[in-house]
Design a protein around this motif. Sequence first.
Motif, PDB file in Angstrom:
ATOM      1  N   UNK A  52       0.861  -1.179   0.000  1.00 28.73           N
ATOM      2  CA  UNK A  52       0.000   0.000   0.000  1.00 28.73           C
ATOM      3  C   UNK A  52       0.899   1.231   0.000  1.00 28.73           C
ATOM      4  N   UNK A  53       0.773   2.058  -1.014  1.00 29.58           N
ATOM      5  CA  UNK A  53       1.555   3.284  -1.124  1.00 29.58           C
ATOM      6  C   UNK A  53       0.686   4.466  -0.732  1.00 29.58           C
ATOM      7  N   UNK A  54       1.186   5.273   0.128  1.00 27.12           N
ATOM      8  CA  UNK A  54       0.459   6.467   0.573  1.00 27.12           C
ATOM      9  C   UNK A  54       1.309   7.697   0.245  1.00 27.12           C
ATOM     10  N   UNK A  55       0.665   8.777  -0.175  1.00 28.10           N
ATOM     11  CA  UNK A  55       1.441   9.983  -0.493  1.00 28.10           C
ATOM     12  C   UNK A  55       2.090  10.562   0.761  1.00 28.10           C
ATOM     13  N   UNK A  56       3.230  11.174   0.572  1.00 26.67           N
ATOM     14  CA  UNK A  56       3.908  11.854   1.666  1.00 26.67           C
ATOM     15  C   UNK A  56       3.349  13.274   1.739  1.00 26.67           C
ATOM     16  N   UNK A  57       2.131  13.357   2.220  1.00 28.52           N
ATOM     17  CA  UNK A  57       1.416  14.630   2.251  1.00 28.52           C
ATOM     18  C   UNK A  57       1.834  15.434   3.479  1.00 28.52           C
ATOM     19  N   UNK A  58       2.274  16.667   3.277  1.00 26.93           N
ATOM     20  CA  UNK A  58       2.634  17.477   4.442  1.00 26.93           C
ATOM     21  C   UNK A  58       1.386  17.844   5.241  1.00 26.93           C
ATOM     22  N   UNK A  59       1.598  18.274   6.449  1.00 28.81           N
ATOM     23  CA  UNK A  59       0.489  18.715   7.292  1.00 28.81           C
ATOM     24  C   UNK A  59      -0.177  19.926   6.641  1.00 28.81           C
ATOM     25  N   UNK A  60      -1.492  20.081   6.818  1.00 28.61           N
ATOM     26  CA  UNK A  60      -2.176  21.262   6.266  1.00 28.61           C
ATOM     27  C   UNK A  60      -1.581  22.555   6.834  1.00 28.61           C
ATOM     28  N   UNK A  61      -1.612  23.596   6.030  1.00 31.57           N
ATOM     29  CA  UNK A  61      -1.144  24.896   6.505  1.00 31.57           C
ATOM     30  C   UNK A  61      -2.054  25.385   7.629  1.00 31.57           C
ATOM     31  N   UNK A  62      -1.495  25.970   8.645  1.00 33.79           N
ATOM     32  CA  UNK A  62      -2.350  26.603   9.660  1.00 33.79           C
ATOM     33  C   UNK A  62      -2.999  27.858   9.075  1.00 33.79           C
ATOM     34  N   UNK A  63      -4.099  28.279   9.667  1.00 34.99           N
ATOM     35  CA  UNK A  63      -4.812  29.467   9.184  1.00 34.99           C
ATOM     36  C   UNK A  63      -3.876  30.669   9.053  1.00 34.99           C
ATOM     37  N   UNK A  64      -2.972  30.835  10.013  1.00 31.37           N
ATOM     38  CA  UNK A  64      -2.058  31.988   9.981  1.00 31.37           C
ATOM     39  C   UNK A  64      -1.199  31.983   8.714  1.00 31.37           C
ATOM     40  N   UNK A  65      -0.808  30.815   8.239  1.00 30.48           N
ATOM     41  CA  UNK A  65       0.007  30.731   7.020  1.00 30.48           C
ATOM     42  C   UNK A  65      -0.815  31.073   5.781  1.00 30.48           C
ATOM     43  N   UNK A  66      -2.088  30.698   5.783  1.00 28.00           N
ATOM     44  CA  UNK A  66      -2.968  31.063   4.656  1.00 28.00           C
ATOM     45  C   UNK A  66      -3.145  32.574   4.622  1.00 28.00           C
ATOM     46  N   UNK A  67      -3.403  33.167   5.787  1.00 20.73           N
ATOM     47  CA  UNK A  67      -3.559  34.625   5.875  1.00 20.73           C
ATOM     48  C   UNK A  67      -2.282  35.316   5.403  1.00 20.73           C
TER      49      UNK A  67
END
Length: 193
Positions: free
Chosen positions: A29-44
Motif C-alpha cells: 500500500x503506497x500512501x502519499x507523503x502529504x505534508x500537514x495542512x497549513x495553519x490558518x495563519x500561514x494562509x492569511x
Amino acid sequence: MSDASLRTAAWYGDRPLNLSFPNDWRVTTLRPDTPAPLPDAAIVEALERPIGHPPIRELARGKSRPVVIVDDLTRPTPAGRVVPFVLRQLGDAGISSNAVTIMMATGAHGPASRDAIEKKVGPEAARQCRLLAHDHTRNLVKVGRTSYGTPVIVNREVRDSDFLVGSAGSIRSTPLASVGVRNWPWVCSGPGR
C-alpha cells in the motif's frame, strides 16, 4: 489472507475500504507523503504577501462583480479553508460577500449539485455567496480565437466578471490536457460548442 485498508469516498464520508488478498499475493500500500495542512495563519500570510503582486484587497478595490473559481470535488484541494480568507480580502476591498459569485469549475465532469459546491467551499461561503456550477454546454460566449485559430469559449459569468480569483486549484496531469492548469480551462468549452 492479507488485509489492506484504503481511504475512500473523499468528500462523502472519508470511510475506509478494507480489502483482503490471498496470502501468496505481494501487496504493498503506497500512501502519499502529504505534508500537514497549513495553519490558518500561514494562509492569511500568503494572502497578505503574495509573490509578485499586491494582495487581493488592493487589486479588487473598485470592483463589483467578482467571481471566485474553485475546482470540483474530483480535486482534493482545501478550497473550504481558503475561500473564507479570500472573502475577507474582498470585504476589505469594499465588496460584500453577497456580491461574490463562487463558480465550481467542473470542466466536462458533469453537473455539480448545490450540496457538492457547499462541501467544497464550506458553510460560510455557501451561506453568503451566490453559488454556480460551470456547465460546459450552456451559458457560454465566444471571446476570441487563439493564434492557431481555435475559438476561445468561456462561461458568460466569467466573461462578465470584473475580478476573477482562482482559489485552491490543483496543478496535475490529466488525460485531456496532458498538463493540468489551474481552474481556468474548466470554465471553458470544448470544440464544437
